[in-house]
Motif scaffolding. Structure first.
Motif, mmCIF file in Angstrom:
data_model
loop_
_atom_site.group_PDB
_atom_site.id
_atom_site.type_symbol
_atom_site.label_atom_id
_atom_site.label_comp_id
_atom_site.label_asym_id
_atom_site.label_seq_id
_atom_site.Cartn_x
_atom_site.Cartn_y
_atom_site.Cartn_z
ATOM 1 N N GLN B 103 0.841 -1.206 0.000
ATOM 2 C CA GLN B 103 0.000 0.000 0.000
ATOM 3 C C GLN B 103 0.879 1.261 0.000
ATOM 4 O O GLN B 103 0.630 2.211 -0.750
ATOM 5 C CB GLN B 103 -0.912 -0.039 1.248
ATOM 6 N N ASP B 107 1.048 4.103 -2.623
ATOM 7 C CA ASP B 107 0.764 5.502 -2.271
ATOM 8 C C ASP B 107 1.894 6.418 -2.769
ATOM 9 O O ASP B 107 1.653 7.468 -3.361
ATOM 10 C CB ASP B 107 0.634 5.639 -0.745
ATOM 11 N N ARG B 108 3.137 5.884 -2.494
ATOM 12 C CA ARG B 108 4.283 6.700 -2.884
ATOM 13 C C ARG B 108 4.276 6.923 -4.392
ATOM 14 O O ARG B 108 4.431 8.050 -4.879
ATOM 15 C CB ARG B 108 5.567 5.979 -2.450
ATOM 16 N N THR B 110 1.817 6.757 -6.387
ATOM 17 C CA THR B 110 0.712 7.638 -6.769
ATOM 18 C C THR B 110 1.084 9.119 -6.544
ATOM 19 O O THR B 110 0.856 9.972 -7.412
ATOM 20 C CB THR B 110 -0.546 7.305 -5.949
ATOM 21 N N ASP B 111 1.697 9.358 -5.341
ATOM 22 C CA ASP B 111 2.098 10.733 -5.036
ATOM 23 C C ASP B 111 3.083 11.255 -6.087
ATOM 24 O O ASP B 111 2.932 12.390 -6.598
ATOM 25 C CB ASP B 111 2.764 10.793 -3.658
#
Lengths: 262, 164
Positions: B103, B107-108, B110-111
């Motif tokens: 996850q 997330d990383r 995506t950021d």
């Protein structure tokens, strides 16, 4: 020859005939000839020995024969234990010998050996013989009673709870009934055996006389009597067993009086 | 009745032979054989009793062993259940950790991607502004013959774009 007198003497079967030493065998002046009576005592003893020997194989899983012998010893053993208690065990040899000897004598005397020409002799139909048995049993009672209880044995003749004034009378009555025991014991067996044998002989004489009197009478009287004889024979076998049992049972009961007083 | 008629001549013989023969019967059969027969019966009874007792004892022991086996079995089953539960919990924990890592990576990424998009968008906008300002200077020079400087053109473009 049909007219020949057919006579049957019903008492002839009890006649004692010397077989050996009729006049020569003597013991301190008394004649001890070996008679047909003694012969049948010996035969009874031998048959009994063979019978019991067959049960002496001592197998853990008994065969039929061993089972039969063991059931007889068990029967007498149970009778003694029921009537005398634990102390009755030590009388087993005597009571067993007595019961089996009388039983075998009674039954051997009933065997139809006349058919093959032998003459069975029932020595238990002689009161000289049954009397000796009775005297032996009675002597054991007296010896055991006095040895165990001394003069206290006389209390047997005074039932517990007898009122004091009655004691002399009761004592005499009980004493008489006690003294009659050996006679009743010996006579009972002798009479039962003799009566049965006489009855069979008399009935057989009916059959013979009926047959000699003609065919009609032979079938009617002889046939009916013959059928009756078969029934009586079965009854006599029963009496042979019952009388031996009664003798042994009464011996056990009398010994119980001596052993346990009351 | 011969029993009475012959009494005098036969009683001694009768008594003698009866005592002899019955005596033999008593001693040989009564004293000799009967105790052995009775002893055999007693031995058999004792054997049966002891066999029955042994069978009862064996049955009791079997019962005990079965009970012991049952408790052991139950313990084993409980232990096995515990191991399974442990393994399950362990697996679940490891799963969770890996899920968490995944996850975080997602997330990383995506950021990063969003940042890159933002950057791209901004640089595109700036490029549009620059292009629009150039175009504006060009249009103004050709139409009005005026030379406006770069800064004035750029702020005019920015104002027009902001008012949209």
């Amino acid at each position: 020859m049909a007219a020949q007198q057919a006579s049957v003497d019903p008492m002839h079967q009890f006649t004692i005939e010397p077989l050996a030493g009729a006049s020569t065998w003597e013991l301190v002046g008394y004649n001890i000839a070996f008679t047909n009576s003694a012969l049948w005592m010996a035969i009874t003893a031998i048959v009994l020995t063979v019978f019991v020997l067959g049960g002496l194989r001592r197998e853990l899983v008994p065969g039929r024969w061993q089972m039969a012998v063991e059931s007889f010893t068990g029967f007498v053993d149970d009778m003694l234990e029921a009537n005398i208690g634990k102390a009755g065990r030590k009388y087993l040899p005597y009571v067993f010998s007595l019961f089996m000897f009388i039983l075998f004598a009674n039954i051997l005397g009933l065997l139809p050996l006349g058919v093959i020409g032998l003459h069975p002799f029932t020595f238990t139909s002689h009161f000289t013989v049954t009397g000796i048995f009775a005297i032996i049993s009675f002597s054991i009672v007296l010896i055991v009673g006095f040895a165990k209880h001394g003069f206290h044995f006389f209390s047997l003749f005074v039932p517990a709870g007898t009122p004091l004034p009655m004691i002399p009378l009761i004592f005499v009555i009980e004493l008489v009934s006690f003294m009659v025991r050996p006679f009743s014991l010996g006579l009972r067996l002798f009479v039962a055996m003799m009566a049965g044998h006489v009855l069979l002989e008399v009935l057989s004489s009916f059959v013979i006389s009926g047959a000699n009197a003609g065919i009609g009478t032979g079938i009617f009287v002889g046939g009916a009597t013959f059928i009756l004889m078969i029934g009586i024979c079965a009854l006599e076998l029963l009496v042979a067993g019952v009388q031996a049992y009664v003798f042994a049972l009464l011996t056990a009961l009398y010994i119980n009086d001596a052993e346990n007083l009351h | 009745m011969p029993q009475i008629a012959q009494l005098a001549e036969t009683y001694s013989s009768q008594i003698f032979w009866l005592l002899v023969i019955f005596g033999l019967v008593f001693f040989i059969i009564g004293r000799g054989m009967v105790p052995k027969v009775v002893e055999t019966v007693g031995q058999r009874d004792a054997q049966i009793t002891s066999d029955l007792a042994a069978a009862q004892a064996a049955r009791d022991r079997a019962d005990e062993e079965e009970a012991a086996w049952r408790t052991r079995e139950n313990e084993n089953r409980a232990a096995a259940q515990a191991i399974i539960a442990d393994a399950k919990a362990d697996g679940a924990k490891r799963n969770e950790v890996r899920l968490g890592e995944a996850q975080a990576r997602i997330d990383r990424e995506t950021d990063d991607a969003e940042r890159r998009i933002e950057q791209s968008r901004r640089s595109a906008l700036e490029e549009i502004e620059a292009v629009a300002a150039d175009a504006t200077q060009d249009i103004v020079r050709r139409l009005a013959g005026l030379d406006i400087d770069d800064v004035a053109a750029r702020s005019a473009v920015k104002g027009a774009m902001n008012h949209g």
